[in-house]
Design an enzyme around this catalytic site. Structure first.
Site, PDB file in Angstrom:
ATOM      1  N   ARG A  62       0.912  -1.188  -0.100  1.00 40.50           N
ATOM      2  CA  ARG A  62      -0.055  -0.095   0.116  1.00 40.50           C
ATOM      3  C   ARG A  62       0.898   1.274   0.086  1.00 40.50           C
ATOM      4  O   ARG A  62       0.577   2.198  -0.580  1.00 40.50           O
ATOM      5  CB  ARG A  62      -1.013   0.006   1.089  1.00 40.50           C
ATOM      6  N   TYR A 115     -15.295  17.144 -17.670  1.00 37.89           N
ATOM      7  CA  TYR A 115     -15.768  16.014 -17.654  1.00 37.89           C
ATOM      8  C   TYR A 115     -17.011  15.638 -16.710  1.00 37.89           C
ATOM      9  O   TYR A 115     -16.926  15.924 -15.484  1.00 37.89           O
ATOM     10  CB  TYR A 115     -14.781  14.824 -17.352  1.00 37.89           C
ATOM     11  N   ASP A 188      -6.134  18.680 -15.994  1.00 37.23           N
ATOM     12  CA  ASP A 188      -6.416  17.370 -16.361  1.00 37.23           C
ATOM     13  C   ASP A 188      -5.945  17.112 -17.874  1.00 37.23           C
ATOM     14  O   ASP A 188      -6.478  17.871 -18.491  1.00 37.23           O
ATOM     15  CB  ASP A 188      -8.055  17.012 -16.276  1.00 37.23           C
ATOM     16  N   LYS A 213      -6.730   5.924 -20.391  1.00 34.66           N
ATOM     17  CA  LYS A 213      -6.854   6.463 -21.880  1.00 34.66           C
ATOM     18  C   LYS A 213      -5.598   6.368 -22.490  1.00 34.66           C
ATOM     19  O   LYS A 213      -5.262   5.168 -22.621  1.00 34.66           O
ATOM     20  CB  LYS A 213      -7.401   7.845 -21.829  1.00 34.66           C
TER      21      LYS A 213
END
Length: 408
Positions: A62, A115, A188, A213
């Site tokens: 983690r 978005y 972004d 993406k």
């Protein structure tokens, strides 16, 4: 971190260092599935800060994992940053960015054409539950951003180009404005990738990606990333990623992302070449009322695109001249383009925002920002462009045939 080599070289090799002298000659970073790592001896003075992944030291996955650490180094160098963080999704990355930069009572200025998932996150989580005020503005005009800023503005959050209207904002000008007012700028950069745009070099403090993406590029892994040059901000992001939220990219997805970035430069060149060709084809077609692509001279911000981008990407939107029935008919006759959400994979995808990605937004909100029922978003893949154009041509012919058919 070496930023002197070309980006094509860093995309292939940075973060993966074969060590034959240590018995590890892996040319490709292996998938480290271990959840915990053995310590050489008990050290009562050991703290988390003493464990340094850059020295090959790991404690618990983690906190850091060898495969994830490799991809985080690569993501940082691709964006020209110092600190990289890989998350389980783009949404996880963005919410972590917000939590690291704003507190209850703060104000955020955001692009009004964000978005839909990001906008909904801001409205439903930050405004309603965390007492953060958000102003959504048309950031194509920097003066509009300036007018929206207040003394309590802590963060300016931008996408450029936006999804799905391909609007741009002047990253350098907004960065200067934000810093003058004591705020941070987050961008972004999912649509462009570091191959076409480098927000940190333009003055941004933080860059976000949905690695699902272009960075991964094969539609087989969900992930997100943040990159920054700011040490203090990196410390906050690391705390949230590793301690408070535990929201990190899994080893197998880290491996897939490492693999995907190796071909990012060549993929982006083909995505862009195909998208430019298709945008020009659509612009000349009688069945299309408008095309939105920064590489077209008709794009209202084409000049800005040429100034702050090194490429125009592989996403475009166009408006079908017709109604929703025509859109359904058009989509139903496509064979090479797959009807699906998401973008940035090697295959060409197509979607109708009003009925798919932006359907959660009320119709009046969609129309207010310019998302009509006949707006279609295309993620242009790397197939042969002649096949893609022929596919679109067949779909346009089907729509025309439907209109010419007599009503029953």
């Amino acid at each position: 971190m070496n930023h002197d080599s070309h980006v094509e070289t860093r995309a292939v090799s940075h973060g993966e260092k074969p060590s034959p002298e240590e018995g590890r000659g892996d040319v490709v970073s292996p998938i480290h599935l271990a959840s915990t790592f053995a310590l050489p001896a008990l050290d009562t003075g050991l703290s988390l800060e003493d464990v340094d992944p850059d020295r090959g030291e790991f404690l618990y996955s983690r906190l850091s994992n060898p495969t994830r650490h490799a991809v985080e180094q690569r993501l940082a160098t691709l964006e020209g940053g110092t600190h990289g963080f890989a998350f389980s999704s783009g949404t996880a990355a963005i919410v972590t960015a917000m939590l690291a930069t704003v507190e209850p009572g703060d104000h955020v200025v955001a692009f009004d054409d964000l978005y839909a998932g990001t906008r909904r996150m801001l409205e439903e989580l930050f405004v309603k539950r965390l007492n953060v005020d958000v102003s959504f503005v048309d950031a194509t005009d920097t003066e509009t951003v300036a007018a929206a800023m207040r003394e309590d503005t802590a963060l300016v959050w931008m996408e450029t180009p936006t999804n799905p209207l391909m609007k741009l904002c002047d990253v350098g000008a907004i960065a200067s404005l934000a810093h003058e007012r004591g705020a941070l700028l987050g961008v972004d950069n999912t649509f462009m990738s570091p191959l076409c745009q480098r927000p940190l070099a333009l003055g941004a403090d933080l860059v976000a990606h949905s690695t699902t993406k272009y960075l991964n590029g094969h539609s087989d892994s969900v992930g997100g990333a943040l990159v920054t040059d700011c040490d203090d901000l990196a410390e906050s992001l690391g705390f949230l990623q590793q301690i408070a939220l535990g929201n990190m990219l899994a080893p197998f997805d880290s491996y897939l992302l490492l693999r995907g970035t190796k071909t990012l430069p060549v993929r982006m060149r083909q995505h862009e070449a195909n998208a430019q060709h298709i945008a020009e084809f659509l612009e000349a077609h009688d069945g299309v009322s408008r095309v939105l692509y920064p590489g077209l001279e008709s794009h209202p911000q084409h000049e800005l695109a040429c100034e702050q981008m090194t490429g125009f990407g592989g996403v475009l939107s166009f408006e079908l001249d017709g109604d929703m029935d025509d859109v359904v008919e058009f989509m139903g006759h496509l064979e090479e383009f797959t009807l699906a959400v998401s973008l940035g994979g090697v295959e060409s995808l197509i979607e109708c925002p009003a009925a798919m990605t932006h359907e959660p937004l009320p119709k009046e909100e969609r129309e207010a920002v310019g998302i009509s029922d006949t707006l279609i978003r295309v993620s242009v893949g790397i197939e042969h462009v002649d096949d893609l154009v022929a596919d679109l041509d067949r779909a346009f012919a089907a729509v025309a045939s439907l209109r010419e058919s007599p009503s029953p």
